[in-house]
Write a protein that holds these residues in place. Structure first.
Motif, short mmCIF file in Angstrom:
data_model
loop_
_atom_site.label_atom_id
_atom_site.label_comp_id
_atom_site.label_asym_id
_atom_site.label_seq_id
_atom_site.Cartn_x
_atom_site.Cartn_y
_atom_site.Cartn_z
N VAL A 187 94.03 -27.16 17.92
CA VAL A 187 93.00 -28.17 17.74
C VAL A 187 92.00 -27.98 18.88
O VAL A 187 92.33 -28.19 20.04
CB VAL A 187 93.58 -29.60 17.75
N LEU A 188 90.80 -27.56 18.53
CA LEU A 188 89.77 -27.23 19.51
C LEU A 188 88.73 -28.34 19.55
O LEU A 188 88.01 -28.56 18.58
CB LEU A 188 89.12 -25.89 19.12
N TRP A 189 88.69 -29.05 20.68
CA TRP A 189 87.68 -30.08 20.90
C TRP A 189 86.50 -29.43 21.62
O TRP A 189 86.64 -28.97 22.74
CB TRP A 189 88.23 -31.21 21.77
N LEU A 190 85.34 -29.38 20.97
CA LEU A 190 84.13 -28.83 21.58
C LEU A 190 83.24 -29.98 21.98
O LEU A 190 82.89 -30.83 21.15
CB LEU A 190 83.43 -27.89 20.60
N VAL A 191 82.88 -30.01 23.26
CA VAL A 191 82.21 -31.16 23.84
C VAL A 191 80.91 -30.75 24.55
O VAL A 191 80.74 -29.58 24.88
CB VAL A 191 83.16 -31.90 24.82
N PRO A 192 80.01 -31.72 24.80
CA PRO A 192 78.69 -31.38 25.33
C PRO A 192 78.63 -31.08 26.83
O PRO A 192 77.69 -30.42 27.27
CB PRO A 192 77.85 -32.61 25.00
#
Length: 150
Positions: free
Chosen positions: A99-104
């Motif tokens: 599960v890849l959380w891509l954040v700013p």
């Protein structure tokens, strides 16, 4: 989502991986039954499968723009853990996708990482990865154990 798709295609065309599947929502959603018999829907933003050499890597991707509260992120991660425990994805693909959380930004990386460290226990410890959005395409082709997971 379109930016993620374009970056994934570019990464693939550069010879880094073969893009096998890119399913955006709602095609990537997973329905399963909870322990009490209640219907549950896991709603990732994207499901991606890539071929890297002799390996096939699968990931659920969450594009976080920093608008969801951390308690909301925690609840969503709990749904991922419930789905992981169901074993359905493992039956389908042999393994559970990362599960890849891509954040700013780094502030958001730190916030979600703190939530995940409190949540993930045991075998699920390596389930989640949090990274800046610009790292997404590269991380989709990173083999397990090469960094990024909490």
């Amino acid at each position: 989502m379109s930016e993620m798709y374009v970056r994934s295609v570019e990464h693939s065309r550069a010879g880094n991986a073969d893009l096998l599947t890119f399913d955006a929502e709602p095609a990537c959603w997973r329905r399963f039954t909870g322990t009490g018999g209640e219907p549950i829907v896991l709603k990732p933003d994207v499901f991606v499968r890539v071929g890297v050499g002799d390996y096939e890597l699968a990931s659920f991707v969450e594009m976080d723009m920093g608008t969801e509260s951390l308690p909301t992120i925690r609840r969503k991660c709990q749904v991922y853990l419930r789905y992981w425990r169901s074993g359905l994805e493992q039956q389908r693909y042999g393994v559970f996708p990362r599960v890849l959380w891509l954040v700013p930004n780094q502030h958001r990386v730190d916030g979600i990482t703190t939530v995940l460290k409190r949540l993930a226990r045991g075998a699920a410890d390596s389930l989640f990865t949090v990274a800046p959005v610009e790292s997404g395409a590269k991380l989709l082709t990173t083999l397990p154990g090469e960094g990024g997971s909490i």
